[in-house]
Design an enzyme around this catalytic site. Structure first.
Site, mmCIF file in Angstrom:
data_model
loop_
_atom_site.group_PDB
_atom_site.id
_atom_site.type_symbol
_atom_site.label_atom_id
_atom_site.label_comp_id
_atom_site.label_asym_id
_atom_site.label_seq_id
_atom_site.Cartn_x
_atom_site.Cartn_y
_atom_site.Cartn_z
ATOM 1 N N ALA A 66 0.870 -1.174 0.000
ATOM 2 C CA ALA A 66 0.000 0.000 0.000
ATOM 3 C C ALA A 66 0.906 1.223 0.000
ATOM 4 O O ALA A 66 2.055 1.154 0.450
ATOM 5 C CB ALA A 66 -0.873 -0.015 1.246
ATOM 6 N N GLY A 112 0.352 -4.943 0.847
ATOM 7 C CA GLY A 112 -0.835 -4.985 -0.006
ATOM 8 C C GLY A 112 -0.582 -5.694 -1.333
ATOM 9 O O GLY A 112 -1.521 -6.201 -1.947
ATOM 10 N N GLU A 115 -0.928 -9.247 -0.531
ATOM 11 C CA GLU A 115 -2.359 -9.440 -0.214
ATOM 12 C C GLU A 115 -3.207 -9.477 -1.497
ATOM 13 O O GLU A 115 -4.149 -10.258 -1.600
ATOM 14 C CB GLU A 115 -2.840 -8.342 0.743
ATOM 15 C CG GLU A 115 -2.247 -8.540 2.143
ATOM 16 C CD GLU A 115 -2.514 -7.379 3.074
ATOM 17 O OE1 GLU A 115 -2.145 -6.240 2.718
ATOM 18 O OE2 GLU A 115 -3.085 -7.600 4.153
ATOM 19 N N GLU A 135 4.306 -5.293 7.374
ATOM 20 C CA GLU A 135 3.563 -4.229 8.073
ATOM 21 C C GLU A 135 4.004 -4.007 9.507
ATOM 22 O O GLU A 135 4.062 -2.868 9.970
ATOM 23 C CB GLU A 135 2.051 -4.528 8.046
ATOM 24 C CG GLU A 135 1.391 -4.260 6.704
ATOM 25 C CD GLU A 135 1.505 -5.427 5.740
ATOM 26 O OE1 GLU A 135 2.260 -6.375 6.013
ATOM 27 O OE2 GLU A 135 0.805 -5.374 4.714
HETATM 28 N N1 COA Z 1 4.606 3.089 -0.619
HETATM 29 C C1 COA Z 1 4.987 4.255 -1.175
HETATM 30 N N2 COA Z 1 6.117 4.363 -1.912
HETATM 31 C C2 COA Z 1 6.844 3.272 -2.103
HETATM 32 C C3 COA Z 1 6.501 2.023 -1.540
HETATM 33 C C4 COA Z 1 5.318 1.950 -0.782
HETATM 34 N N3 COA Z 1 4.887 0.814 -0.235
HETATM 35 N N4 COA Z 1 7.464 1.116 -1.887
HETATM 36 C C5 COA Z 1 8.353 1.759 -2.643
HETATM 37 N N5 COA Z 1 7.999 3.072 -2.762
HETATM 38 C C6 COA Z 1 8.690 4.135 -3.502
HETATM 39 C C7 COA Z 1 9.913 4.645 -2.739
HETATM 40 O O1 COA Z 1 9.537 5.595 -1.780
HETATM 41 C C8 COA Z 1 10.714 5.232 -3.871
HETATM 42 O O2 COA Z 1 10.140 6.481 -4.236
HETATM 43 P P1 COA Z 1 11.087 7.765 -4.482
HETATM 44 O O3 COA Z 1 12.013 7.343 -5.595
HETATM 45 O O4 COA Z 1 10.131 8.839 -4.869
HETATM 46 O O5 COA Z 1 11.795 7.975 -3.205
HETATM 47 C C9 COA Z 1 10.440 4.280 -5.031
HETATM 48 O O6 COA Z 1 9.219 3.622 -4.714
HETATM 49 C C10 COA Z 1 11.516 3.230 -5.220
HETATM 50 O O7 COA Z 1 11.686 2.526 -3.984
HETATM 51 P P2 COA Z 1 13.090 2.368 -3.216
HETATM 52 O O8 COA Z 1 12.795 2.160 -1.769
HETATM 53 O O9 COA Z 1 13.982 3.497 -3.568
HETATM 54 O O10 COA Z 1 13.631 1.037 -3.908
HETATM 55 P P3 COA Z 1 14.678 -0.001 -3.267
HETATM 56 O O11 COA Z 1 15.083 -0.893 -4.374
HETATM 57 O O12 COA Z 1 15.729 0.712 -2.503
HETATM 58 O O13 COA Z 1 13.815 -0.865 -2.190
HETATM 59 C C11 COA Z 1 11.891 -2.059 -1.398
HETATM 60 C C12 COA Z 1 12.769 -1.672 -2.612
HETATM 61 C C13 COA Z 1 10.659 -2.782 -1.929
HETATM 62 C C14 COA Z 1 12.675 -2.986 -0.470
HETATM 63 C C15 COA Z 1 11.477 -0.784 -0.629
HETATM 64 O O14 COA Z 1 10.921 0.133 -1.567
HETATM 65 C C16 COA Z 1 10.477 -0.989 0.456
HETATM 66 O O15 COA Z 1 10.807 -1.490 1.507
HETATM 67 N N6 COA Z 1 9.198 -0.563 0.217
HETATM 68 C C17 COA Z 1 8.160 -0.619 1.211
HETATM 69 C C18 COA Z 1 7.665 -2.037 1.410
HETATM 70 C C19 COA Z 1 6.610 -2.088 2.483
HETATM 71 O O16 COA Z 1 6.861 -1.876 3.653
HETATM 72 N N7 COA Z 1 5.368 -2.382 2.064
HETATM 73 C C20 COA Z 1 4.278 -2.552 2.955
HETATM 74 C C21 COA Z 1 3.515 -1.300 3.079
HETATM 75 S S1 COA Z 1 2.196 -1.487 4.250
#
Ligand code: COA
Length: 258
Positions: A66, A112, A115, A135
């Site tokens: 999400a 999400g 999910e 989460e």
């Molecule tokens: N919500 C909003 N933005 C998200 C996102 C999310 N769940 N997951 C990734 N993004 C965005 C990042 O903020 C980044 O945006 P920006 O370039 O404007 O800063 C872009 O997507 C790329 O992500 P980034 O984190 O730079 O890539 P990465 O390769 O370093 O890491 C992940 C990849 C998936 C490990 C990392 O993005 C992450 O942990 N995301 C969140 C996962 C999460 O907790 N999901 C559950 C949400 S309830």
């Protein structure tokens, strides 16, 4: 259909929905959830569409969760509403579609994202996929059905561990857990889904919809899955597809379902 974050492609009786927000790793914001609802609803109503595949754009992510930026400041009521609306519009909606939905997990499927994949009727992953429900690392719990569907798919113990540790598992581990049915190279992901879809499309859509309802019933509180199965089994006997399917078998020919 005009969408900002969703693409739809049709190939014969298969429709592919691609979540297309790659700069945010296809994270599900409010708009994307609404667009996905409309996309699934429209395809469900299209009698020519027999199978729907849902995937993410690019090679990095199916859906990275999400959109955290949208809910970071939400209060209790807003949080509750976010989950309730998500369940109704997308997650329960997909699970209960009559049209079979396959999730093609092409990269990160987190929160999400996992999910959504779990709400689909089954899942196929590419070797680079990574899955998890992180989460609790954000101080929240899975709110789009993850606490219910993950234990259904992998068992209570594995689900507890995945949710408590908030760690990701590899595609191979996901297959071992029963979370995905197949793991293939990235290039093979959509071709495999197409192959599976064409096998499904040969069968009776009416019977498949009834089977989905009966299978899902076992996972719905207060509904006895066996009773729904008996009811839907009986209902099948009144359909044209049942007549055609059994007649074709007895006449040693392939059935011709509408
Ligand atoms: N919500 C909003 N933005 C998200 C996102 C999310 N769940 N997951 C990734 N993004 C965005 C990042 O903020 C980044 O945006 P920006 O370039 O404007 O800063 C872009 O997507 C790329 O992500 P980034 O984190 O730079 O890539 P990465 O390769 O370093 O890491 C992940 C990849 C998936 C490990 C990392 O993005 C992450 O942990 N995301 C969140 C996962 C999460 O907790 N999901 C559950 C949400 S309830």
């Amino acid at each position: 259909m005009n969408f900002e974050n969703v693409l739809i492609e049709k190939k014969d009786s298969l429709a592919i929905i691609t979540i297309n927000r790659p700069s945010k790793l296809n994270a599900l914001n409010k708009l994307t959830i609404e667009e996905l609802h409309r996309a699934f609803k429209t395809l469900e109503e299209d009698n020519l569409v027999k199978v729907i595949v849902v995937t993410g754009s690019g090679e990095k992510a199916f859906v990275a969760g999400a959109d955290i930026s949208e809910f970071a400041n939400f209060n209790v009521n807003q949080g509750t509403e976010l989950a309730r609306e998500g369940h109704e519009l997308l997650f329960n909606f997909v699970q209960n579609l009559n049209t079979p939905v396959i999730a093609a997990i092409n990269g990160f499927a987190l929160g999400g994202g996992l999910e959504l994949a779990m709400a689909a009727h089954f899942r196929v992953a590419s070797t680079n996929a990574k899955m998890g429900l992180p989460e609790v690392s954000l101080g929240v719990i899975p709110g789009y059905g993850g606490t219910q569907r993950l234990p259904q798919l992998v068992g209570k113990g594995k689900a507890m561990e995945m949710i408590m540790t908030a760690t990701m598992i590899s595609a191979e581990e996901a297959k071992e857990y029963g979370l995905v049915n197949y793991v293939v190279e990235f290039e093979e992901l959509l071709p495999l889904c197409e192959k599976l879809a064409s096998k499904i499309a040969r069968n009776s859509s009416i019977a498949i919809a009834a089977a989905i309802e009966a299978i899902n019933a076992n996972y719905t509180n207060c509904v006895n899955g066996y009773s729904v199965e008996i009811e839907q089994f009986g209902v099948s006997f009144g359909t044209e597809d049942f007549k055609e399917g059994t007649t074709a078998f007895l006449e040693k020919r392939k059935p011709n379902f509408n």
